[in-house]
Design a protein around this motif. Structure first.
Motif, short mmCIF file in Angstrom:
data_model
loop_
_atom_site.label_atom_id
_atom_site.label_comp_id
_atom_site.label_asym_id
_atom_site.label_seq_id
_atom_site.Cartn_x
_atom_site.Cartn_y
_atom_site.Cartn_z
N TRP A 1 -39.79 122.28 -37.93
CA TRP A 1 -39.24 123.45 -38.54
C TRP A 1 -38.84 124.84 -38.86
N THR A 2 -37.91 125.41 -39.32
CA THR A 2 -37.98 127.41 -38.79
C THR A 2 -38.09 127.25 -40.51
N ASP B 1 -36.07 129.62 -41.53
CA ASP B 1 -34.42 130.09 -42.25
C ASP B 1 -34.05 128.00 -42.56
N GLU B 2 -34.63 127.38 -42.43
CA GLU B 2 -34.05 125.84 -42.74
C GLU B 2 -34.99 125.55 -43.91
N PHE C 1 -32.69 125.80 -47.90
CA PHE C 1 -33.30 124.71 -48.63
C PHE C 1 -33.79 124.91 -50.01
N THR D 1 -26.31 122.64 -42.76
CA THR D 1 -26.53 121.84 -41.50
C THR D 1 -28.16 122.48 -41.30
N ALA D 2 -28.23 123.39 -41.91
CA ALA D 2 -29.89 124.47 -41.97
C ALA D 2 -30.64 123.39 -42.52
N VAL D 3 -30.26 123.25 -43.29
CA VAL D 3 -31.11 122.01 -44.22
C VAL D 3 -30.74 120.47 -43.91
N SER D 4 -30.08 119.79 -42.96
CA SER D 4 -29.87 118.58 -42.23
C SER D 4 -30.69 118.75 -41.56
N ASN D 5 -31.00 119.74 -40.59
CA ASN D 5 -31.63 119.99 -39.86
C ASN D 5 -33.45 119.71 -39.76
N LEU D 6 -33.67 120.20 -41.28
CA LEU D 6 -34.72 120.61 -41.28
C LEU D 6 -35.23 119.01 -42.37
N ASP E 1 -36.21 117.54 -38.59
CA ASP E 1 -37.30 117.78 -38.09
C ASP E 1 -38.76 116.99 -39.12
#
Length: 293
Positions: free
Chosen positions: A3-4, A6-7, A11, A36-41, A44
């Motif tokens: 996770w980053t 930015d994510e 969130f 998309t960032a929240v979904s990637n988080l 992860d």
């Protein structure tokens, strides 16, 4: 886990602002990028943070736990950035201090005299405001630090250091009908006009006790109007005892007023703002500035 930051930021903003679209507006990004960032988080972390079955996303139990942790991580990153900037830039050459117009004058006159001696080449700007002005100006970057009364919640990016407390006094003129009531009840107070504090835009986050009220952006002008019999007011104790008009004011009992009458005064700064030697000196000195007042 990859996770980053930015994510995490996407969130946290989504939770605080209530939707991905609102978070996008705050962050200057499209809603799709925030989503998309929240979904990637979530991918992860290996679990869902939001329940998306409703119209607006709602935090899952694990999401509530992660929200607390994410805020802590972001706050620590802001402090790390501030320390790095301090190491790079060194001593400040200019500072702007926002100060509530109702703080005890004598104590801060003495403080700024010490500043002039300690840092003779410092370019200092002092701006005065009231109520929420101070926190807003620091949050927006118009001021480096603020000295204010802490009566409402602060923006998330700010940190607050308490330096003292003051009691509110209930004051009226000798000609006001309430002057004949040493211990007024709430019902008696509500029969008359209240003079209540607000910021420079006329906004206030605190609700007046009386439905009949005027908003005023200066405690000192509130007292001036109270002296004319315009209404009653709750003002910091040191304002009520100012020598200009202390002999003309009557202080009544606050026994029946339900709200807390102790107001905290302190210093605010942005968590992500670099703190150099001058600001560190400011904080150390301000911690005891009211001790001898």
């Amino acid at each position: 886990m990859n996770w980053t930051l930015d994510e995490l930021n996407a969130f946290v903003n989504s939770v605080k602002l209530g939707s991905f679209s609102a978070a996008g507006r705050r962050m200057g990004k499209a809603q799709s990028r925030v989503s998309t960032a929240v979904s990637n988080l979530e991918a992860d972390l290996g679990f869902e943070l939001f329940d998306r079955s409703a119209k607006l996303p709602i935090l899952t139990p694990l999401g509530e736990e992660m929200f607390i942790e994410a805020q802590s991580v972001l706050a620590q990153c802001q402090r790390l950035h501030a320390r790095a900037m301090t190491a790079t830039l060194g001593e400040e050459v200019a500072l702007t201090v926002a100060i509530d117009e109702a703080v005890p004058v004598n104590a801060f006159e003495t403080f700024f005299l010490r500043v002039s001696t300690q840092f003779p080449l410092l370019k200092l700007t002092i701006i005065n405001g009231s109520q929420e002005d101070i926190a807003l100006w620091v949050d927006q970057g118009r001021a480096d630090i603020g000295i204010m009364f802490h009566t409402v919640s602060l923006p998330d990016a700010l940190e607050f250091m308490s330096i003292g407390q003051f009691k509110h006094s209930l004051v009226v003129s000798a000609q006001h009908p309430l002057a004949q009531v040493p211990v007024p009840t709430l019902e008696q107070l509500m029969q008359y006009r209240q003079l209540a504090i607000c910021d420079r835009t006329g906004q206030s986050q605190s609700q007046p006790l009386s439905a009949n009220h005027w908003y005023i952006d200066s405690y000192y002008y509130m007292v001036a109007l109270a002296l004319q019999g315009v209404g009653w007011a709750l003002v910091p104790e040191h304002v009520a005892k100012t020598e200009w008009y202390s002999n003309e004011l009557l202080e009544l009992s606050t026994e029946y007023i339900p709200d807390p009458l102790l107001v905290e005064i302190g210093v605010v700064n942005r968590r992500d703002k670099e703190i150099g030697p001058v600001m560190r000196w400011f904080f150390a000195e301000l911690d005891s500035v009211l001790d001898d007042d």
